[in-house]
Write a protein that holds these residues in place. Structure first.
Motif, mmCIF file in Angstrom:
data_model
loop_
_atom_site.group_PDB
_atom_site.id
_atom_site.type_symbol
_atom_site.label_atom_id
_atom_site.label_comp_id
_atom_site.label_asym_id
_atom_site.label_seq_id
_atom_site.Cartn_x
_atom_site.Cartn_y
_atom_site.Cartn_z
ATOM 1 N N ILE A 103 3.027 -6.558 -11.715
ATOM 2 C CA ILE A 103 1.713 -6.952 -11.214
ATOM 3 C C ILE A 103 1.222 -5.605 -10.664
ATOM 4 O O ILE A 103 -0.274 -5.760 -10.896
ATOM 5 N N LEU A 104 1.626 -4.700 -10.042
ATOM 6 C CA LEU A 104 1.213 -3.364 -9.669
ATOM 7 C C LEU A 104 0.477 -2.606 -10.865
ATOM 8 O O LEU A 104 -0.546 -2.378 -10.861
ATOM 9 N N CYS A 138 -2.697 -4.581 -12.311
ATOM 10 C CA CYS A 138 -3.819 -4.050 -11.517
ATOM 11 C C CYS A 138 -4.119 -2.731 -11.230
ATOM 12 O O CYS A 138 -4.943 -2.592 -10.418
ATOM 13 N N ILE A 178 4.793 -6.148 -3.704
ATOM 14 C CA ILE A 178 4.231 -6.578 -4.820
ATOM 15 C C ILE A 178 5.005 -6.010 -6.019
ATOM 16 O O ILE A 178 5.526 -5.015 -5.843
ATOM 17 N N ILE A 217 -5.518 -8.825 -16.075
ATOM 18 C CA ILE A 217 -5.145 -9.888 -15.223
ATOM 19 C C ILE A 217 -5.361 -11.219 -15.661
ATOM 20 O O ILE A 217 -4.467 -12.039 -15.403
ATOM 21 N N THR A 260 -6.144 -8.704 -5.141
ATOM 22 C CA THR A 260 -5.793 -9.539 -6.297
ATOM 23 C C THR A 260 -4.344 -9.645 -6.528
ATOM 24 O O THR A 260 -3.820 -10.678 -6.846
ATOM 25 N N ALA A 261 -3.610 -8.287 -6.497
ATOM 26 C CA ALA A 261 -2.424 -8.496 -6.856
ATOM 27 C C ALA A 261 -1.425 -9.088 -5.891
ATOM 28 O O ALA A 261 -0.344 -10.062 -5.996
#
Length: 353
Positions: free
Chosen positions: A272-273, A276, A268, A323, A299-300
């Motif tokens: 994005i980490l 989230c 990931i 998100i 989700t990630a």
């Protein structure tokens, strides 16, 4: 009254028949505290509901799982059968009795996990994030979740509680670029009376009965009786691989999606980490994450797939606005299946069936 539990750190004594609610934000230690509490309770004198759904079941049908505790108390087969059918009629699950537990949707599993305890409860219940509050239960109740505090004798609020009000105040600004000339998803009678259309770029919340696995049907994990169209293509019977390129599906139970040992194994990106709430946890083993962190990890993983639609079954509110803003900026269509009104102000509309 007889004291059943003493929590010195919280200056709290719990007497028999009292109810204790433990509240707190994601990864605040609610489950850890619950597990610590169970070590102080008399062995084999309480029932425990785990967030890890499959840990609650035996291999078999819904009826066999409901009968398990009754059989252990040497209740006759005739009385077991009568009690199960009376109980299932009360909770409207009679049609699922012959279904195998692992064929159920996540929502159905959450419901069954609690029902199999309530059908023959012990004098103390320890429940980690149950689907609903068992208001008819008269014994000692120790529970985590976002329930009405006034219904409890004691409440423990773990640090940095994420309140609904503060989350809404921090609401992000979205472009909401919707193309009302392009229906990206058309759903027709997948369950009786459930039909709706979602337009490109739209954010829609869908609320249906817990027994109807709408999200699983849309994503292709459960058979749909009607028709599902992506733009003008009928994908009702399309393979999971092909449908997965169109619809990124975040399941309600993250354990159904995780097949790696460490966060870093998800490959990931750092942005994005961060979105989230997982930045800095790359070296953490998945089994050390809280349930909500696991949900954010899955989700990630879905965000990394860059699908034109992201479908989230029973989302977590923590980090959801970040998100949603990320998906809004990418022009991704978002569909939630949730009974909670907490998400409604963030969506373009809510459909209730």
């Amino acid at each position: 009254m007889e004291k059943i539990l003493a929590l010195e750190a919280y200056h709290l004594d719990l007497d028999c028949g009292e109810k204790l609610l433990i509240k707190g934000p994601m990864a605040s230690g609610k489950t850890k505290l619950l597990n610590e509490i169970t070590t102080q309770l008399p062995t084999h004198q309480f029932d425990f509901l785990s967030q890890t759904l499959d840990d609650n079941f035996i291999f078999g049908t819904v009826a066999e799982n409901l009968a398990f505790n009754l059989e252990n108390d040497a209740i006759s087969p005739e009385k077991i059968s009568k009690r199960i059918h009376k109980f299932c009629k009360k909770y409207e699950v009679c049609k699922d009795l012959t279904s195998h537990v692992y064929d159920l949707s996540t929502a159905q599993k959450q419901r069954l996990a609690l029902l199999q305890i309530l059908i023959h409860p012990m004098t103390t219940l320890v429940l980690d994030e149950p689907l609903f509050l068992p208001t008819d239960y008269t014994g000692t109740l120790i529970i985590t979740g976002d329930f009405d505090e006034t219904l409890f004798d004691h409440v423990i609020c773990l640090p940095e509680l994420l309140t609904d009000a503060s989350s809404i105040d921090a609401q992000v600004h979205l472009k909401r670029d919707i193309n009302h000339d392009k229906a990206i998803l058309s759903v027709t009678e997948v369950v009786a009376g459930v039909s709706f259309t979602v337009y490109q770029g739209e954010k829609v919340s869908i609320s249906t009965a817990a027994t109807a696995p709408i999200a699983d049907m849309i994503a292709g994990f459960a058979k749909a009786s009607g028709e599902i169209n992506f733009y003008y293509e009928n994908i009702t019977h399309q393979t999971l691989d092909k449908r997965g390129r169109k619809i990124g599906y975040v399941m309600a139970n993250p354990n159904d999606m995780i097949f790696v040992k460490y966060v870093k194994d998800g490959l990931i990106s750092q942005d994005i980490l961060a979105i989230c709430g997982l930045k800095g946890l790359e070296d953490r083993a998945i089994n050390t994450l809280s349930f909500r962190q696991k949900k954010l990890f899955t989700t990630a993983c879905i965000l990394m797939q860059q699908t034109p639609i992201v479908l989230v079954d029973q989302p977590e509110f923590a980090y959801f606005q970040d998100i949603l803003a990320y998906l809004d900026d990418k022009g991704v269509t978002v569909i939630l299946t949730s009974a909670s009104d907490l998400f409604t102000p963030l969506m373009d509309r809510k459909e209730v069936f």
